[in-house]
Write a protein that holds these residues in place. Sequence first.
Motif, PDB file in Angstrom:
ATOM      1  N   LEU A 171       4.068  -4.666 -10.248  1.00 48.77           N
ATOM      2  CA  LEU A 171       4.992  -5.798 -10.296  1.00 48.77           C
ATOM      3  C   LEU A 171       4.317  -7.099 -10.732  1.00 48.77           C
ATOM      4  CD1 LEU A 171       7.102  -5.175  -7.055  1.00 48.77           C
ATOM      5  CD2 LEU A 171       7.710  -4.642  -9.417  1.00 48.77           C
ATOM      6  N   LEU A 172       3.059  -7.030 -11.128  1.00 46.44           N
ATOM      7  CA  LEU A 172       2.329  -8.238 -11.511  1.00 46.44           C
ATOM      8  C   LEU A 172       3.027  -9.040 -12.617  1.00 46.44           C
ATOM      9  CD1 LEU A 172      -1.491  -8.586 -11.782  1.00 46.44           C
ATOM     10  CD2 LEU A 172      -0.082  -9.418 -13.660  1.00 46.44           C
ATOM     11  N   PRO A 173       3.663  -8.403 -13.612  1.00 41.92           N
ATOM     12  CA  PRO A 173       4.331  -9.201 -14.652  1.00 41.92           C
ATOM     13  C   PRO A 173       5.567  -9.950 -14.182  1.00 41.92           C
ATOM     14  CG  PRO A 173       3.819  -6.975 -15.436  1.00 41.92           C
ATOM     15  CD  PRO A 173       3.633  -6.976 -13.955  1.00 41.92           C
ATOM     16  N   THR A 174       6.088  -9.658 -13.013  1.00 44.85           N
ATOM     17  CA  THR A 174       7.334 -10.279 -12.572  1.00 44.85           C
ATOM     18  C   THR A 174       7.099 -11.719 -12.109  1.00 44.85           C
ATOM     19  OG1 THR A 174       7.118  -9.529 -10.277  1.00 44.85           O
ATOM     20  CG2 THR A 174       8.187  -8.037 -11.822  1.00 44.85           C
ATOM     21  N   GLN A 175       8.184 -12.508 -12.114  1.00 42.16           N
ATOM     22  CA  GLN A 175       8.081 -13.890 -11.644  1.00 42.16           C
ATOM     23  C   GLN A 175       9.254 -14.249 -10.730  1.00 42.16           C
ATOM     24  OE1 GLN A 175       8.323 -16.876 -14.691  1.00 42.16           O
ATOM     25  NE2 GLN A 175       9.893 -15.814 -15.845  1.00 42.16           N
ATOM     26  N   ILE A 180       3.954  -9.493  -1.299  1.00 47.21           N
ATOM     27  CA  ILE A 180       3.248  -8.205  -1.318  1.00 47.21           C
ATOM     28  C   ILE A 180       1.765  -8.408  -1.055  1.00 47.21           C
ATOM     29  CG2 ILE A 180       2.642  -6.214  -2.744  1.00 47.21           C
ATOM     30  CD1 ILE A 180       5.273  -6.646  -4.255  1.00 47.21           C
ATOM     31  N   LEU A 181       1.180  -9.463  -1.639  1.00 44.63           N
ATOM     32  CA  LEU A 181      -0.248  -9.736  -1.457  1.00 44.63           C
ATOM     33  C   LEU A 181      -0.572 -10.043  -0.002  1.00 44.63           C
ATOM     34  CD1 LEU A 181      -3.105 -10.247  -2.364  1.00 44.63           C
ATOM     35  CD2 LEU A 181      -2.401 -12.493  -3.232  1.00 44.63           C
ATOM     36  N   VAL A 182       0.222 -10.894   0.631  1.00 48.92           N
ATOM     37  CA  VAL A 182      -0.004 -11.221   2.039  1.00 48.92           C
ATOM     38  C   VAL A 182       0.164  -9.975   2.910  1.00 48.92           C
ATOM     39  CG1 VAL A 182       0.881 -12.541   3.998  1.00 48.92           C
ATOM     40  CG2 VAL A 182       0.636 -13.642   1.768  1.00 48.92           C
ATOM     41  N   ALA A 183       1.145  -9.144   2.568  1.00 53.55           N
ATOM     42  CA  ALA A 183       1.384  -7.916   3.340  1.00 53.55           C
ATOM     43  C   ALA A 183       0.209  -6.951   3.221  1.00 53.55           C
ATOM     44  CB  ALA A 183       2.671  -7.242   2.871  1.00 53.55           C
ATOM     45  N   LEU A 184      -0.345  -6.819   2.017  1.00 49.68           N
ATOM     46  CA  LEU A 184      -1.468  -5.878   1.866  1.00 49.68           C
ATOM     47  C   LEU A 184      -2.728  -6.398   2.557  1.00 49.68           C
ATOM     48  CD1 LEU A 184      -4.037  -6.137  -0.389  1.00 49.68           C
ATOM     49  CD2 LEU A 184      -2.138  -6.347  -1.956  1.00 49.68           C
ATOM     50  N   LEU A 185      -2.942  -7.728   2.547  1.00 51.52           N
ATOM     51  CA  LEU A 185      -4.091  -8.292   3.259  1.00 51.52           C
ATOM     52  C   LEU A 185      -3.942  -8.081   4.764  1.00 51.52           C
ATOM     53  CD1 LEU A 185      -4.674 -11.648   1.326  1.00 51.52           C
ATOM     54  CD2 LEU A 185      -6.083  -9.580   1.249  1.00 51.52           C
ATOM     55  N   ALA A 240      -0.917   2.126 -12.480  1.00 54.70           N
ATOM     56  CA  ALA A 240      -0.077   1.043 -11.966  1.00 54.70           C
ATOM     57  C   ALA A 240       0.103  -0.055 -13.010  1.00 54.70           C
ATOM     58  CB  ALA A 240      -0.692   0.470 -10.690  1.00 54.70           C
ATOM     59  N   VAL A 241      -0.993  -0.434 -13.689  1.00 53.19           N
ATOM     60  CA  VAL A 241      -0.911  -1.466 -14.724  1.00 53.19           C
ATOM     61  C   VAL A 241      -0.023  -1.003 -15.876  1.00 53.19           C
ATOM     62  CG1 VAL A 241      -2.242  -2.725 -16.468  1.00 53.19           C
ATOM     63  CG2 VAL A 241      -3.115  -2.528 -14.135  1.00 53.19           C
ATOM     64  N   SER A 242      -0.096   0.288 -16.218  1.00 52.62           N
ATOM     65  CA  SER A 242       0.700   0.802 -17.339  1.00 52.62           C
ATOM     66  C   SER A 242       2.195   0.678 -17.077  1.00 52.62           C
ATOM     67  CB  SER A 242       0.338   2.265 -17.618  1.00 52.62           C
ATOM     68  OG  SER A 242       0.813   3.125 -16.577  1.00 52.62           O
ATOM     69  N   ILE A 243       2.606   0.758 -15.809  1.00 53.15           N
ATOM     70  CA  ILE A 243       4.028   0.603 -15.472  1.00 53.15           C
ATOM     71  C   ILE A 243       4.489  -0.807 -15.829  1.00 53.15           C
ATOM     72  CG2 ILE A 243       5.701   0.543 -13.579  1.00 53.15           C
ATOM     73  CD1 ILE A 243       4.014   2.688 -12.184  1.00 53.15           C
ATOM     74  N   GLY A 244       3.698  -1.798 -15.444  1.00 49.96           N
ATOM     75  CA  GLY A 244       4.036  -3.177 -15.777  1.00 49.96           C
ATOM     76  C   GLY A 244       4.054  -3.416 -17.273  1.00 49.96           C
ATOM     77  N   VAL A 245       3.092  -2.828 -17.996  1.00 54.32           N
ATOM     78  CA  VAL A 245       3.048  -2.966 -19.448  1.00 54.32           C
ATOM     79  C   VAL A 245       4.291  -2.353 -20.079  1.00 54.32           C
ATOM     80  CG1 VAL A 245       1.847  -2.190 -21.537  1.00 54.32           C
ATOM     81  CG2 VAL A 245       0.538  -3.087 -19.606  1.00 54.32           C
ATOM     82  N   LEU A 246       4.721  -1.193 -19.558  1.00 49.92           N
ATOM     83  CA  LEU A 246       5.852  -0.485 -20.159  1.00 49.92           C
ATOM     84  C   LEU A 246       7.156  -1.262 -20.024  1.00 49.92           C
ATOM     85  CD1 LEU A 246       6.940   2.011 -21.568  1.00 49.92           C
ATOM     86  CD2 LEU A 246       7.237   3.087 -19.314  1.00 49.92           C
ATOM     87  N   ILE A 299      -5.333 -19.806 -15.133  1.00 49.23           N
ATOM     88  CA  ILE A 299      -5.571 -20.450 -13.834  1.00 49.23           C
ATOM     89  C   ILE A 299      -4.386 -21.273 -13.351  1.00 49.23           C
ATOM     90  CG2 ILE A 299      -8.068 -20.560 -14.250  1.00 49.23           C
ATOM     91  CD1 ILE A 299      -7.687 -23.609 -14.751  1.00 49.23           C
ATOM     92  N   SER A 300      -3.312 -21.363 -14.149  1.00 50.51           N
ATOM     93  CA  SER A 300      -2.217 -22.256 -13.773  1.00 50.51           C
ATOM     94  C   SER A 300      -0.912 -21.548 -13.437  1.00 50.51           C
ATOM     95  CB  SER A 300      -1.954 -23.262 -14.916  1.00 50.51           C
ATOM     96  OG  SER A 300      -1.534 -22.584 -16.086  1.00 50.51           O
ATOM     97  N   LEU A 301      -0.747 -20.269 -13.812  1.00 46.65           N
ATOM     98  CA  LEU A 301       0.494 -19.547 -13.587  1.00 46.65           C
ATOM     99  C   LEU A 301       0.249 -18.285 -12.773  1.00 46.65           C
ATOM    100  CD1 LEU A 301       2.048 -19.926 -17.158  1.00 46.65           C
ATOM    101  CD2 LEU A 301       2.684 -21.174 -15.097  1.00 46.65           C
ATOM    102  N   GLN A 302       1.250 -17.876 -12.010  1.00 46.70           N
ATOM    103  CA  GLN A 302       1.093 -16.788 -11.040  1.00 46.70           C
ATOM    104  C   GLN A 302       0.566 -15.504 -11.675  1.00 46.70           C
ATOM    105  OE1 GLN A 302       1.309 -16.776  -7.843  1.00 46.70           O
ATOM    106  NE2 GLN A 302       1.916 -14.762  -7.105  1.00 46.70           N
ATOM    107  N   GLN A 303       1.218 -15.040 -12.741  1.00 49.93           N
ATOM    108  CA  GLN A 303       0.772 -13.781 -13.345  1.00 49.93           C
ATOM    109  C   GLN A 303      -0.639 -13.895 -13.900  1.00 49.93           C
ATOM    110  OE1 GLN A 303       3.728 -15.336 -14.162  1.00 49.93           O
ATOM    111  NE2 GLN A 303       5.294 -13.835 -14.723  1.00 49.93           N
TER     112      GLN A 303
END
Length: 442
Positions: free
Chosen positions: A13-17, A47-52, A129-135, A421-425
């Motif tokens: 889900l990294l490409p999502t905003q 998701i990041l906070v949950a995994l940490l 996992a990365v390939s899913i976001g790319v697709l 360094i300035s945007l989430q993705q």
Amino acid sequence: VLHQRLFLLLLALLPTQLGWHMWPTWAYILGRKVDYLSPTVFLTDIILVALLAAWLIPIVARRRHIWPVAIHLQAVMGVVGLVLWIGANIWIAASPAVALYKWGKVLELAGFGWYITRTRPRLLSMVGAVSIGVLYSSLLAISQFVLQHSVGGVFRLLGERSFALDTPGIARFDFCGPFASACTLLLRPYATFPHPNVLGGFLATALPIIGFAFLSGSVGRKRGAHTFYYWLVLIVGCVSLIVTFSRGAWVIAAMSFTAMLSVYVVYNLKNSSWNVSPIVFPTIITSMFIVGLIVLGVMFHPSMTDESVVRRVALSSAALDMWQRSPLIGIGLGNFLVALPSDTVGRQVNFLQPAHNIYLLMLSEVGVIGLFLFAWVVWRRVSATVFPRHGKKVAVQYLGYIYSLSFCFLLLLGFVDHYPISLQQGQLWFVLLFAITPQGDN
């Protein structure tokens, strides 16, 4: 394990905003809302906070003492110095609230990097996992380009924004075909990214990783369906990269694929009777980096009267002006946009964006100290991943070099854009590539 599944979900889900934007008074400049300053809770943040939490809670529960028994004096002094410097950076800022929020974001991203370095995720599982976001990003981008407007529907849940060719401020490309009598104005696709350049940069650095894993047989050759899937990802990814019309991404993609194929050739020689010198990888990285600097310099200097060049030069000049006010600790993290309207050069800029160079942007916001710390940490990490390591599968070992190469090329993109360094993705992708090492699999 839960945290591992959440990590793979985060990559997919990294490409999502998709996110919830808040608008306190300090997120406005000249009466206008500024996305870069808006405190935002993204789905990927949750998701990041949950995994940490899923990773740390069991660790804390098993140990009474989470601190090491021996605490070195140098480490304590280093931490104290860092805290004092950050405190001074916040205190001196024109908008301390913005600086405090941005440093909180740095802390979150540091936690992400710490998680990766401590858990050493499997490189091959990350490729899937990365390939899913790319697709899905590529398919959405191609659909937007064909339709010349946003797709809508379920893609809004991923953060796609509504836009069309006539939307004010939308990114367009003046296409002049060799046999066309007149040029055609085309919409540049965004997918779920904030700008086509961000989409292009992500594809330019992600596709070589997937490509090497596929070529080396690490993925895609178990069953016919796997092979078809990875061919599909690579093909639609390349098509999507082309229609972004991002010149910087095109250059980086050409270099990335060249470097990837070079490493692939070396990988095949390594499996043969040939003896490959360890100097090969430093040579590939250095050569590609130098060539990239030259090509980017040529492509991004078409004419000093070009509007995009004028804006970039003006923003870079503003960054240098701001740095001169506070050379050591900067004007405050995230405060470039806050200070821009009152800057002598900034008054000539009719739009609010960060400087399109992450190094000048950091120099203005965190000063020489901050830029030096960044360069030192990056250099230690990159230099530690260049030479071959023993005890790992050869394909996996070389896949680690492709991750490192992608990070180097993302650093190169930082000379002509600010999103790493300035945007989430861009931030998540930057930290991921930075933290991953060739030893990350087993």
